[in-house]
Design a protein around this motif. Structure first.
Motif, PDB file in Angstrom:
ATOM      1  N   SER A   1      -5.261   8.502   4.624  1.00  0.00           N
ATOM      2  CA  SER A   1      -5.341   7.862   5.937  1.00  0.00           C
ATOM      3  C   SER A   1      -6.187   8.780   6.826  1.00  0.00           C
ATOM      4  O   SER A   1      -6.440   9.942   6.482  1.00  0.00           O
ATOM      5  CB  SER A   1      -3.947   7.720   6.520  1.00  0.00           C
ATOM      6  OG  SER A   1      -3.383   9.000   6.714  1.00  0.00           O
TER       7      SER A   1
ATOM      8  N   HIS B   1     -12.202   3.126  -0.169  1.00  0.00           N
ATOM      9  CA  HIS B   1     -11.518   4.395   0.089  1.00  0.00           C
ATOM     10  C   HIS B   1     -11.944   5.521  -0.835  1.00  0.00           C
ATOM     11  O   HIS B   1     -11.916   6.682  -0.444  1.00  0.00           O
ATOM     12  CB  HIS B   1     -10.002   4.199  -0.034  1.00  0.00           C
ATOM     13  CG  HIS B   1      -9.474   3.146   0.882  1.00  0.00           C
ATOM     14  ND1 HIS B   1      -9.309   3.350   2.231  1.00  0.00           N
ATOM     15  CD2 HIS B   1      -9.095   1.858   0.656  1.00  0.00           C
ATOM     16  CE1 HIS B   1      -8.837   2.251   2.791  1.00  0.00           C
ATOM     17  NE2 HIS B   1      -8.705   1.328   1.861  1.00  0.00           N
TER      18      HIS B   1
ATOM     19  N   THR C   1      -7.952   2.572   8.989  1.00  0.00           N
ATOM     20  CA  THR C   1      -6.594   2.543   9.557  1.00  0.00           C
ATOM     21  C   THR C   1      -6.049   1.116   9.521  1.00  0.00           C
ATOM     22  O   THR C   1      -4.891   0.894   9.170  1.00  0.00           O
ATOM     23  CB  THR C   1      -6.613   3.098  11.002  1.00  0.00           C
ATOM     24  OG1 THR C   1      -7.195   4.404  10.947  1.00  0.00           O
ATOM     25  CG2 THR C   1      -5.222   3.151  11.603  1.00  0.00           C
TER      26      THR C   1
ATOM     27  N   ASP D   1      -6.921  -1.186   7.412  1.00  0.00           N
ATOM     28  CA  ASP D   1      -6.675  -1.538   6.009  1.00  0.00           C
ATOM     29  C   ASP D   1      -5.288  -1.061   5.561  1.00  0.00           C
ATOM     30  O   ASP D   1      -4.651  -1.686   4.728  1.00  0.00           O
ATOM     31  CB  ASP D   1      -7.763  -0.937   5.108  1.00  0.00           C
ATOM     32  CG  ASP D   1      -7.928  -1.728   3.825  1.00  0.00           C
ATOM     33  OD1 ASP D   1      -7.822  -2.963   3.884  1.00  0.00           O
ATOM     34  OD2 ASP D   1      -8.146  -1.123   2.759  1.00  0.00           O
ATOM     35  N   TYR D   2      -4.842   0.055   6.126  1.00  0.00           N
ATOM     36  CA  TYR D   2      -3.540   0.616   5.755  1.00  0.00           C
ATOM     37  C   TYR D   2      -2.401   0.129   6.658  1.00  0.00           C
ATOM     38  O   TYR D   2      -1.255   0.470   6.428  1.00  0.00           O
ATOM     39  CB  TYR D   2      -3.580   2.140   5.878  1.00  0.00           C
ATOM     40  CG  TYR D   2      -4.413   2.852   4.834  1.00  0.00           C
ATOM     41  CD1 TYR D   2      -4.519   2.366   3.542  1.00  0.00           C
ATOM     42  CD2 TYR D   2      -5.060   4.038   5.143  1.00  0.00           C
ATOM     43  CE1 TYR D   2      -5.271   3.041   2.590  1.00  0.00           C
ATOM     44  CE2 TYR D   2      -5.810   4.719   4.196  1.00  0.00           C
ATOM     45  CZ  TYR D   2      -5.908   4.221   2.927  1.00  0.00           C
ATOM     46  OH  TYR D   2      -6.640   4.889   1.993  1.00  0.00           O
TER      47      TYR D   2
ATOM     48  N   PHE E   1      -2.619  -4.063   1.597  1.00  0.00           N
ATOM     49  CA  PHE E   1      -3.984  -3.768   2.038  1.00  0.00           C
ATOM     50  C   PHE E   1      -4.611  -5.015   2.655  1.00  0.00           C
ATOM     51  O   PHE E   1      -4.370  -6.135   2.202  1.00  0.00           O
ATOM     52  CB  PHE E   1      -4.836  -3.328   0.852  1.00  0.00           C
ATOM     53  CG  PHE E   1      -4.492  -1.959   0.365  1.00  0.00           C
ATOM     54  CD1 PHE E   1      -4.845  -0.847   1.099  1.00  0.00           C
ATOM     55  CD2 PHE E   1      -3.810  -1.780  -0.824  1.00  0.00           C
ATOM     56  CE1 PHE E   1      -4.527   0.425   0.665  1.00  0.00           C
ATOM     57  CE2 PHE E   1      -3.481  -0.511  -1.266  1.00  0.00           C
ATOM     58  CZ  PHE E   1      -3.845   0.592  -0.524  1.00  0.00           C
TER      59      PHE E   1
ATOM     60  N   HIS F   1       0.797  -1.232   0.000  1.00  0.00           N
ATOM     61  CA  HIS F   1       0.000   0.000   0.000  1.00  0.00           C
ATOM     62  C   HIS F   1       0.827   1.280   0.000  1.00  0.00           C
ATOM     63  O   HIS F   1       0.390   2.298  -0.497  1.00  0.00           O
ATOM     64  CB  HIS F   1      -1.020  -0.006   1.136  1.00  0.00           C
ATOM     65  CG  HIS F   1      -0.493   0.436   2.448  1.00  0.00           C
ATOM     66  ND1 HIS F   1      -0.162  -0.432   3.431  1.00  0.00           N
ATOM     67  CD2 HIS F   1      -0.265   1.672   2.931  1.00  0.00           C
ATOM     68  CE1 HIS F   1       0.262   0.236   4.483  1.00  0.00           C
ATOM     69  NE2 HIS F   1       0.207   1.509   4.208  1.00  0.00           N
ATOM     70  N   THR F   2       2.030   1.213   0.559  1.00  0.00           N
ATOM     71  CA  THR F   2       2.809   2.453   0.600  1.00  0.00           C
ATOM     72  C   THR F   2       3.157   2.900  -0.821  1.00  0.00           C
ATOM     73  O   THR F   2       2.985   4.061  -1.173  1.00  0.00           O
ATOM     74  CB  THR F   2       4.100   2.262   1.423  1.00  0.00           C
ATOM     75  OG1 THR F   2       4.628   0.986   1.103  1.00  0.00           O
ATOM     76  CG2 THR F   2       3.834   2.342   2.901  1.00  0.00           C
TER      77      THR F   2
ATOM     78  N   MET G   1      -0.133   4.109  -2.511  1.00  0.00           N
ATOM     79  CA  MET G   1      -0.633   5.424  -2.099  1.00  0.00           C
ATOM     80  C   MET G   1       0.253   6.535  -2.624  1.00  0.00           C
ATOM     81  O   MET G   1      -0.226   7.582  -3.019  1.00  0.00           O
ATOM     82  CB  MET G   1      -0.757   5.493  -0.585  1.00  0.00           C
ATOM     83  CG  MET G   1      -1.950   4.703  -0.126  1.00  0.00           C
ATOM     84  SD  MET G   1      -2.064   4.638   1.629  1.00  0.00           S
ATOM     85  CE  MET G   1      -2.856   6.190   1.959  1.00  0.00           C
TER      86      MET G   1
ATOM     87  N   ARG H   1     -12.606  -0.575   3.149  1.00  0.00           N
ATOM     88  CA  ARG H   1     -11.782  -0.693   1.936  1.00  0.00           C
ATOM     89  C   ARG H   1     -12.300   0.162   0.771  1.00  0.00           C
ATOM     90  O   ARG H   1     -11.657   0.232  -0.272  1.00  0.00           O
ATOM     91  CB  ARG H   1     -11.706  -2.157   1.506  1.00  0.00           C
ATOM     92  CG  ARG H   1     -13.045  -2.763   1.173  1.00  0.00           C
ATOM     93  CD  ARG H   1     -12.992  -4.277   1.102  1.00  0.00           C
ATOM     94  NE  ARG H   1     -14.311  -4.877   0.988  1.00  0.00           N
ATOM     95  CZ  ARG H   1     -14.630  -6.062   1.466  1.00  0.00           C
ATOM     96  NH1 ARG H   1     -13.739  -6.772   2.094  1.00  0.00           N
ATOM     97  NH2 ARG H   1     -15.847  -6.543   1.314  1.00  0.00           N
TER      98      ARG H   1
ATOM     99  N   TYR I   1      -9.022  -0.812  -4.926  1.00  0.00           N
ATOM    100  CA  TYR I   1      -7.761  -0.056  -4.975  1.00  0.00           C
ATOM    101  C   TYR I   1      -7.446   0.307  -6.416  1.00  0.00           C
ATOM    102  O   TYR I   1      -6.454  -0.157  -6.992  1.00  0.00           O
ATOM    103  CB  TYR I   1      -6.629  -0.898  -4.348  1.00  0.00           C
ATOM    104  CG  TYR I   1      -7.040  -1.462  -2.999  1.00  0.00           C
ATOM    105  CD1 TYR I   1      -7.077  -0.645  -1.875  1.00  0.00           C
ATOM    106  CD2 TYR I   1      -7.461  -2.789  -2.869  1.00  0.00           C
ATOM    107  CE1 TYR I   1      -7.496  -1.134  -0.647  1.00  0.00           C
ATOM    108  CE2 TYR I   1      -7.877  -3.285  -1.648  1.00  0.00           C
ATOM    109  CZ  TYR I   1      -7.895  -2.458  -0.540  1.00  0.00           C
ATOM    110  OH  TYR I   1      -8.327  -2.936   0.670  1.00  0.00           O
TER     111      TYR I   1
END
Ligand code: 0X9
Ligand code: ZN
Length: 401
Positions: free
Chosen positions: A101, A163, A206, A208-209, A214, A89-90, A93, A161, A369
């Motif tokens: 977030s 988002h 939070t 989820d991240y 994910f 995820h990093t 994102m 999820r 995502y």
């Protein structure tokens, strides 16, 4: 004594591991009608996509064995981990710069409110299970006691999820700030209280991240009595909560909770409506599927009151025109009780819609995502137009449509 402590420790550890271990799969199950989809949903499968002769969604091992026992044909069952590990995820994102977030959202909103104090007011409707603030942003030109203002409420991320639903809410707030001097937006802000709760499920978001990948998490983060985690907030509202399709399997993705409004997040929404009697339109954003859904979701019957039915259908068609989505009653997807919009219409008599944002189709949980920046922005932009149309309507919906 030491042996007893060791046994207790092992038991607790096992429960914790069971709770953490992910036994969910992305499934494709043969289903040719809304009735078959409802029967699958009743088993506790979380339906995410409707295909011509099947559904795609998420099921745990318990659901899978019940599906087989009930004679359903399982065409595919792929462990969810196969999809989630595809998306650290990093990196994701950073590359999309799209999804927020809880902390980033809070900072961004505070910054916007400091820059636009003339139209933005931040408050809290309550706290989540893990004690995070449930932020409420009110967008309007300060209340003029002599003019009666109507209100409209937009809510994002009942489901963690999903988002993009938070992102749309945040973009709507920024849009109103950036265009506040344009006559049409200025008139909206003067006549309407636009309320936005961008993230109703900050604990789930939070979580989820929180992993390297994910978690594809849907529910909140309540610790259930069997050691599993989470209640589906969009099954926890009171309207027909106890009806057919109420899921009492705590491990299920769609667990309805021990009782209606058992969760602090849904209680906060209820309290919000009790405090703000002027809300005429409510929108609950979800993803995905490109759909405009209206009541009922808990039963197949159409809305009984003809005037209410007509207005929901007319507005839904207009929203579909603006967004390019498909309009239909929620029950055409599958019948499930306890959702937010059934409650808002059924108990509070408010015109209500569930909007399933982009994408239209996806494989596995990648639909939550999305990566195509251009498609995300285009979807958000169409939905801002749809939201502005609703804001303008909210002043007096029954006399304008
Ligand atoms: O199942 C839901 O809560 C919504 N879909 S999602 O994929 N975002 O989870 C749809 C709600 C529609 N309402 C009913 N069918 N009751
Ligand atoms: Zn959802």
């Amino acid at each position: 004594m030491l042996i007893r402590i060791a046994i207790l420790y092992t038991v607790l550890l096992t429960i914790a591991c069971l709770a953490e271990s992910d036994n969910r799969s992305w499934v494709i199950i043969q289903a040719k009608s809304a009735d078959e989809r409802t029967a699958i949903a009743n088993i506790g499968v979380c339906i995410e996509e409707i295909l011509p002769t099947s559904i795609a969604g998420i099921a745990d091992t318990n659901c899978l064995s019940q599906l087989t026992k009930s004679g359903f044909i399982i065409k595919q069952a792929t462990p969810l981990a196969n999809y989630t590990t595809l998306m650290p995820h990093t990196t994701y994102m950073r590359s999309t710069e799209q999804f927020s977030s809880f902390e980033n959202m809070t900072t961004d909103i505070q910054h916007l409110a400091a820059t636009h104090p003339d139209i933005l007011t931040i408050s809290s409707i309550g706290h989540s299970y893990e004690n995070r603030n449930l932020l409420l942003v009110q967008c309007s030109i300060p209340y003029d006691a002599y003019k009666k203002k109507s209100g409209i409420l937009f809510v994002g991320t009942h489901h963690a999820r999903e988002h993009i639903s938070t992102e749309l809410c945040l973009k709507l707030i920024s849009y109103l700030c950036e265009h506040k001097h344009e006559p049409s937006i200025n008139a909206l802000l003067a006549s309407t209280n636009i309320y936005i709760i961008p993230m109703l499920n900050p604990d789930g978001v939070t979580y989820d991240y929180s992993k390297n990948n994910f978690a594809c998490w849907r529910k909140n983060r309540r610790l259930n009595s069997n050691g599993s985690i989470g209640v589906d907030l969009n099954r926890n509202y009171s309207y027909m909560w106890n009806g057919k399709g109420n899921i009492q399997n705590q491990t299920s993705e769609c667990y309805s909770g021990p009782q209606p409004f058992s969760e602090p997040e849904t209680q906060a929404i209820k309290a919000f409506f009790e405090l703000h009697k002027n809300i005429s339109i409510f929108v609950s954003y979800h993803s995905y599927g490109n759909l405009i859904l209206y009541p009922w979701g808990c039963k197949k019957d159409p809305i009984e009151n003809i005037r209410d039915r007509t207005i929901h259908i007319k507005i839904a068609k207009k929203l579909a025109e603006i967004t390019g989505y498909t309009a239909m009653p929620s029950s055409a997807l599958y019948v499930a009780p306890g959702d937010a919009t059934d409650w808002a219409y059924g108990i509070k008599n408010i015109i209500s819609f569930t909007i399933e944002l982009m994408p239209h189709h996806a494989t596995g949980c990648t639909g939550f995502y999305p990566t195509d920046k251009q498609k995300i922005n285009s979807d958000i932009s169409k939905n801002i137009d749809a939201a502005l149309y609703l804001c303008a309507l909210s002043i007096d919906p029954y006399n304008q449509v």
